[in-house]
Structures are given as structure tokens and as C-alpha cells.
Enzyme design. Structure first.
Site, PDB file in Angstrom:
ATOM      1  N   ASP A  38       0.809  -1.222   0.000  1.00 25.74           N
ATOM      2  CA  ASP A  38       0.000   0.000   0.000  1.00 25.74           C
ATOM      3  C   ASP A  38       0.834   1.260   0.000  1.00 25.74           C
ATOM      4  O   ASP A  38       2.026   1.222   0.248  1.00 25.74           O
ATOM      5  CB  ASP A  38      -0.807   0.051   1.301  1.00 25.74           C
ATOM      6  CG  ASP A  38      -2.049  -0.792   1.221  1.00 25.74           C
ATOM      7  OD1 ASP A  38      -2.438  -1.150   0.110  1.00 25.74           O
ATOM      8  OD2 ASP A  38      -2.611  -1.072   2.292  1.00 25.74           O
ATOM      9  N   LYS A  60      -3.828   3.712  -3.062  1.00 26.76           N
ATOM     10  CA  LYS A  60      -4.809   4.594  -3.701  1.00 26.76           C
ATOM     11  C   LYS A  60      -4.198   5.929  -4.074  1.00 26.76           C
ATOM     12  O   LYS A  60      -4.796   6.721  -4.764  1.00 26.76           O
ATOM     13  CB  LYS A  60      -6.017   4.762  -2.782  1.00 26.76           C
ATOM     14  CG  LYS A  60      -6.609   3.390  -2.485  1.00 26.76           C
ATOM     15  CD  LYS A  60      -7.970   3.382  -1.880  1.00 26.76           C
ATOM     16  CE  LYS A  60      -8.494   1.957  -1.778  1.00 26.76           C
ATOM     17  NZ  LYS A  60      -7.704   1.063  -0.891  1.00 26.76           N
ATOM     18  N   MET A 175      -7.306   9.165  10.005  1.00 30.13           N
ATOM     19  CA  MET A 175      -7.956   9.634   8.765  1.00 30.13           C
ATOM     20  C   MET A 175      -8.883  10.816   9.023  1.00 30.13           C
ATOM     21  O   MET A 175     -10.018  10.843   8.559  1.00 30.13           O
ATOM     22  CB  MET A 175      -8.765   8.479   8.135  1.00 30.13           C
ATOM     23  CG  MET A 175      -7.903   7.286   7.798  1.00 30.13           C
ATOM     24  SD  MET A 175      -8.851   5.849   7.272  1.00 30.13           S
ATOM     25  CE  MET A 175      -9.355   5.161   8.837  1.00 30.13           C
TER      26      MET A 175
HETATM   27  N1  SAH Z   1      -3.607   0.063   9.793  1.00 31.49           N
HETATM   28  C1  SAH Z   1      -3.063   1.358  10.055  1.00 31.49           C
HETATM   29  C2  SAH Z   1      -4.062   2.461   9.745  1.00 31.49           C
HETATM   30  C3  SAH Z   1      -4.442   2.545   8.309  1.00 31.49           C
HETATM   31  S1  SAH Z   1      -5.608   3.808   7.976  1.00 31.49           S
HETATM   32  C4  SAH Z   1      -2.547   1.435  11.478  1.00 31.49           C
HETATM   33  O1  SAH Z   1      -2.579   0.435  12.203  1.00 31.49           O
HETATM   34  O2  SAH Z   1      -2.039   2.464  11.877  1.00 31.49           O
HETATM   35  C5  SAH Z   1      -4.591   5.122   7.404  1.00 31.49           C
HETATM   36  C6  SAH Z   1      -4.439   6.191   8.443  1.00 31.49           C
HETATM   37  O3  SAH Z   1      -3.459   5.829   9.379  1.00 31.49           O
HETATM   38  C7  SAH Z   1      -3.963   7.529   7.911  1.00 31.49           C
HETATM   39  O4  SAH Z   1      -5.002   8.260   7.341  1.00 31.49           O
HETATM   40  C8  SAH Z   1      -3.441   8.173   9.158  1.00 31.49           C
HETATM   41  O5  SAH Z   1      -4.482   8.652   9.961  1.00 31.49           O
HETATM   42  C9  SAH Z   1      -2.821   6.980   9.866  1.00 31.49           C
HETATM   43  N2  SAH Z   1      -1.392   6.887   9.593  1.00 31.49           N
HETATM   44  C10 SAH Z   1      -0.757   5.888   8.960  1.00 31.49           C
HETATM   45  N3  SAH Z   1       0.572   6.127   8.928  1.00 31.49           N
HETATM   46  C11 SAH Z   1       0.773   7.295   9.556  1.00 31.49           C
HETATM   47  C12 SAH Z   1       1.925   8.077   9.868  1.00 31.49           C
HETATM   48  N4  SAH Z   1       3.157   7.695   9.526  1.00 31.49           N
HETATM   49  N5  SAH Z   1       1.743   9.239  10.535  1.00 31.49           N
HETATM   50  C13 SAH Z   1       0.524   9.640  10.907  1.00 31.49           C
HETATM   51  N6  SAH Z   1      -0.591   8.944  10.639  1.00 31.49           N
HETATM   52  C14 SAH Z   1      -0.475   7.782   9.977  1.00 31.49           C
END
Ligand code: SAH
Length: 509
Positions: A38, A60, A175
Site C-alpha cells: 500500500d 490509492k 484519517m
Molecule cells: N492500519 C493502520 C491504519 C491505516 S488507515 C494502522 O494500524 O495504523 C490510514 C491512516 O493511518 C492515515 O489516514 C493516518 O491517519 C494513519 N497513519 C498511517 N501512517 C501514519 C503516519 N506515519 N503518521 C501519521 N498517521 C499515519
């Protein structure tokens, strides 16, 4: 005959920093025939997969067309049915807002064997690197993970903002960038105090991390003003009071500094890793690569008569490696070197020998060719002494000349080739023109020449002010000056650790 069904491993890639994948996740990557990844799973993780493994981007964002969730599910099934081990690499933890469960259910329905490896969620990463613990005895004894982006068409559970506002000590929003104004409005409306401390953490755990701190009442406005963009985590709650005190991450000396490492792909890590540990935003862009000789006759002959030499000289780790390879190919090992003394140019080369159970007899005080020659000359009378130099095909003339001047008989044999390698000229030119580079590191004159050949001397001259060259030592610096690039810095000790120390000294904020 259809092959036996493979399997799918859903792997949590962690929050951003590629080193935050788990040991099991990394093992799964190493076993992959196919990696389906992803946008938020760092592309740097792909190096943990075998070179020949197929890598399929299904994010995406960014290049390529987005695939629907249905298409991703089907892709996993199709690849597994071909008998392949498929790693489905997902940002953070696969089962936290990642639709990992939908993929797993689809696999189960299609009787595809699957495993799930958890990952560090973005919330855990952001907590650590923004200094905002998710709970703390003094400030919060509960935490809620909440999506700020609910699918408007879905049925089923949805966020109960009223209870959330009152119940959870810490509220972590995923998000939520786009909907931040309406979310903060709901929390305020349901009684959460406007002065609740808050933080937005963009690109948590990476060198691009940015924190916007504020309060529930003003956070949406701050986010707009400061142009906050996804991916970001929003944390509301009194735990934010610790934020400034616990912010170790952005206090590291090279935090966010953009540094290009131009060493060969196989050796880049020795420079890139310590810089990353200091917080630098390291971009690996190898300018050269090491290749075996096309014709090894001269080297093989020299190895055959190795005991006729008084001294064998190595000026790089690559020399040691290539020489050992040919020695092994000839059916020999280190015992063949009995009676031959060994001189090396610096500590890394000495270590490469030591790793093979061989102690270097001579290491100069300064890690340069002329110091090596002078040192040997001081050590003993070189008249009539026989030397074998096992160096690159591009090695300079200084060392053999100095030794010959002192009366030695020198065989200067290439042990490996250095060739300029393909790099993304466009990407490099863009980095230069953006003017944000803190340093471009050069650890050999051949890397400098490769840069000149591909970027063009005119481009370099025109942008010399935006190419802050960091040089390993005087030989590399001379190559830079020859191009019209005055080095920004030169290491005091001509080694990789020496270069790291100098970068730290000159670029620390
Ligand atoms: N499965 C992931 C979440 C996926 S949804 C988890 O366990 O964290 C995607 C969201 O994760 C993004 O929109 C953001 O809110 C958050 N996210 C993922 N990577 C991030 C990062 N490096 N810094 C801040 N937010 C992050």
C-alpha cells in the site's frame, strides 16, 4: 496439473519508519514470491523481499491506477492459487482501520491458507515519536481509536461522538484531516472542553514528521493555517501536556535533514544507517556499482604466485572481497597467504581481513594512498621488495608510483570493476533544484565522476550552490573541485564513521 495452493501472509508494516516492522514481518517478507503493498507501507521495506519477488503496488495514492478492494482481494486469491507465497503488506497493524479483516475473510471464504502478522499501529508510533503517551496515570486511563472518515454509504456501527466526548481519556483519530472541523465541533458540542490539549502528527516516525500542537478549540484552524496533510494522527487529551518534554525524536541532531547517500547499493547502509539514527532524511541514490572482472586472468595469475610477494596491499573492502572470491575459486584459502605481509589503507579494510581471520600487518596513520606508501617506506627499505596491489580497475596512480619511486617492484592488478550505475537523473535534478538538500555525500572520486557524467557538467556548475557536497577525504574532494564543486565539508578522519561525525558536527540544528 494445478500447483498446490500457496498462502497469503497479511503483514503489518508498522507506522512509517521501515525499521518498525516486526521480526516476524521481516521473515515473512524474506519468504515472499509476491508482495502486494500500500501507499503507507514504506517502499523501503521492499528490500526485505527477495530481489526476484514480484512487487505490486495497490495504493490509492501516487502512480498507477487505484484498484478496488474487491480487485485486491481477488489478486491475493489468484496469486496464492498459482502456488505462490503472497505477502500483503499493510501500513500499521493490518486489523486496525486497514480493511485487513475484509481481505482475511475473503481468503477464508476461498479456502486460501493465510496468516496474520501484527504491526505497530500509527497511533503507537506517533505516541512514541511525538512524545504523547496514549495513557498516563496522571492524565488518562482510557484511550479510544476512532476513524475520522466513515464510509457514508455503510451500514452498521458508527462513531458515537456524544459518548466518546465524555468517556475516553485520550481520543486518537485516524484519517481525520479532511473532517477535522466537523469532528472538533462535535466533540465540543458534546461537552469536551475547548482547552483540551491536542496534537496533529503528520508522517509520524519518519524524518518528515511534523507536529502541530494546539487545543480542541483551535486545532482545526491551526491545521488549515499550517496546511496539514494526510497521513496524520490526531490526539486529543491531557496526555498532550507531556508532549514538549518527551519530544526526543525531533531533538536528534540531524532530524529532518535531507542527505543523499551515493555509495553502492550494497555499501550504502554503513553510511545511511547511522545518519538515519541521528534523524536524517536519507535518500539512497547509488552512483556506482561494483562488478566482477570480465577477465580474471591477471588476478588469478597473481594469486597463483602469491607467496612470491613480500606485501599484498588492499585499499578497499571490495578489494578484499574480490580477492578472496578468486582465492576461493582457485581452491585456496587464507593459508595461501602465509609469509606474505598485508597492508591496508584504513580500518574498514582491516576489518574485512579480520572477518576472514587475517590480521593486517600495516595500517597507515592517515587513511590515504600516499600515507600508505610513505608509512611502508618508513617501516622498512622497500628496495627490491615485491608488492601486489589488489585494487579497482579505476584506482589512482599515486600508490604504485610512490612505491616504485622507493625501489619496490609493483604489480598493480585490478581485482574488481567500478561502473557508473543507472540512477533516476530526473529525481536527483529535482532534489537539487528544490534547494532543500543538507548534504550530498561522496565517498570516492568514481562516484563524483559518475555524477558528472549523468547530471552533466553544465547542470552541476549552474546549481553548484544547491549541491552541498560532503566528502570522505582529500582525494574525493579533489575530484569535486575538478568539477567546480567546492566541498561543504570534508571528514577529519577519512572513514565512514569520520564522515558521519563531520556531518553531525556541521549540520546539527
Ligand atoms: N492500519 C493502520 C491504519 C491505516 S488507515 C494502522 O494500524 O495504523 C490510514 C491512516 O493511518 C492515515 O489516514 C493516518 O491517519 C494513519 N497513519 C498511517 N501512517 C501514519 C503516519 N506515519 N503518521 C501519521 N498517521 C499515519
Amino acid at each position: 496439473m494445478t500447483p498446490p495452493t500457496g498462502k497469503v501472509i497479511l503483514v503489518g508494516a508498522g507506522p512509517g519508519d521501515p525499521e518498525l516492522i516486526t521480526v516476524r514481518g521481516r521473515k515473512a517478507m524474506a519468504s515472499a514470491d509476491v508482495v502486494v503493498y500500500d501507499y503507507l507501507a514504506s517502499p523501503l521495506l521492499l528490500k526485505y523481499a527477495p530481489g526476484p519477488a514480484e512487487k505490486i503496488y495497490v495504493g490509492k495514492k501516487g502512480p498507477g491506477h487505484a484498484r478496488s478492494q474487491r480487485a485486491i482481494n481477488q489478486l491475493l486469491v489468484d496469486k496464492a492459487r498459482q502456488g505462490l507465497t503472497v505477502v500483503r503488506l499493510k501500513g500499521g497493524d493490518p486489523y486496525l482501520f486497514g480493511r485487513g479483516a475484509e481481505e482475511a475473510v475473503f481468503l477464508a471464504e476461498h479456502e486460501i491458507p493465510f496468516e496474520v502478522e501484527p504491526g505497530v499501529p500509527a497511533a503507537g508510533g506517533a505516541a512514541a515519536t511525538a512524545g504523547v503517551p496514549l495513557t498516563d496515570r496522571r492524565y488518562a486511563s482510557s484511550v479510544a481509536f476512532v476513524t475520522g472518515h466513515e464510509d457514508p454509504t455503510k451500514t452498521g456501527p458508527s462513531v458515537d461522538w456524544e459518548h466518546l466526548a465524555k468517556a475516553a481519556g485520550t481520543i486518537v483519530l485516524y484519517m481525520a484531516v479532511k473532517n477535522l472541523p466537523s469532528i472538533t465541533e462535535k466533540l465540543l458540542r458534546h461537552g469536551r472542553s475547548p482547552d483540551t490539549p491536542a496534537a496533529i502528527v503528520e508522517w509520524a516516525t519518519t524524518p518528515r514528521q511534523r507536529i502541530v500542537r494546539g487545543q480542541l478549540g483551535d486545532l482545526a484552524a491551526l491545521a488549515r493555517e499550517q496546511d496539514v496533510r494526510p497521513p496524520a494522527i490526531v490526539i486529543f487529551g491531557d496526555v498532550n501536556r507531556l508532549g514538549e518534554a518527551l519530544n526526543w525524536f525531533e531533538k536528534r541532531p540531524l532530524f529532518g535533514r535531507q542527505i543523499i547517500v551515493t555509495r553502492t547499493a550494497t555499501q550504502a547502509d554503513s553510511l545511511a544507517a547511522p545518519l538515519r539514527d541521528l534523524g536524517a532524511d536519507v535518500i539512497e541514490m547509488p552512483l556506482i556499482e561494483i562488478r566482477p572482472l570480465d577477465d580474471t586472468t591477471a588476478l588469478d595469475d597473481a594469486i597463483k604466485r602469491i607467496t612470491s610477494y613480500d606485501w599484498l596491499v588492499f585499499t578497499s573492502v571490495n578489494g578484499v572481497e574480490s580477492f578472496s572470491q578468486r582465492l576461493t575459486a582457485a581452491g585456496g584459502d587464507a593459508r595461501r597467504l602465509a609469509g606474505v605481509r598485508l597492508a591496508v589503507i584504513g580500518p574498514a579494510t582491516a576489518k574485512a581481513l579480520a572477518d576472514r581471520g587475517i590480521r593486517a600487518d600495516f595500517l597507515p596513520e592517515t587513511y590515504l594512498s600516499d600515507a600508505l606508501a610513505d608509512g611502508l617506506n618508513e617501516l622498512e627499505d622497500l628496495k627490491g621488495k615485491r608488492f601486489l596491489l589488489a585494487r579497482s580497475d579505476l584506482a589512482g596512480a599515486v600508490l604504485p608510483k610512490r612505491l616504485r619511486d622507493a625501489g619496490a617492484v609493483v604489480d598493480d592488478v585490478a581485482a574488481y570493476r567500478i561502473v557508473p550505475c543507472e540512477f533516476d537523473r530526473q529525481a536527483l535534478a529535482e532534489l537539487v533544484t528544490e534547494g532543500q538538500l543538507a548534504a550530498v555525500t561522496f565517498t570516492s572520486p568514481s562516484a563524483v565522476r559518475s555524477l558528472a557524467a549523468r547530471l552533466g557538467r553544465d547542470f552541476i556548475r549552474e546549481h553548484s550552490g544547491d549541491i552541498p557536497a560532503a566528502s570522505l577525504g582529500p582525494v574525493t574532494s579533489a575530484a569535486l573541485r575538478e568539477l567546480g564543486l567546492e566541498p561543504l565539508l570534508e571528514a577529519d578522519e577519512y572513514t565512514i564513521p569520520g564522515l558521519v561525525a563531520k556531518l553531525r558536527e556541521c549540520l546539527a540544528r
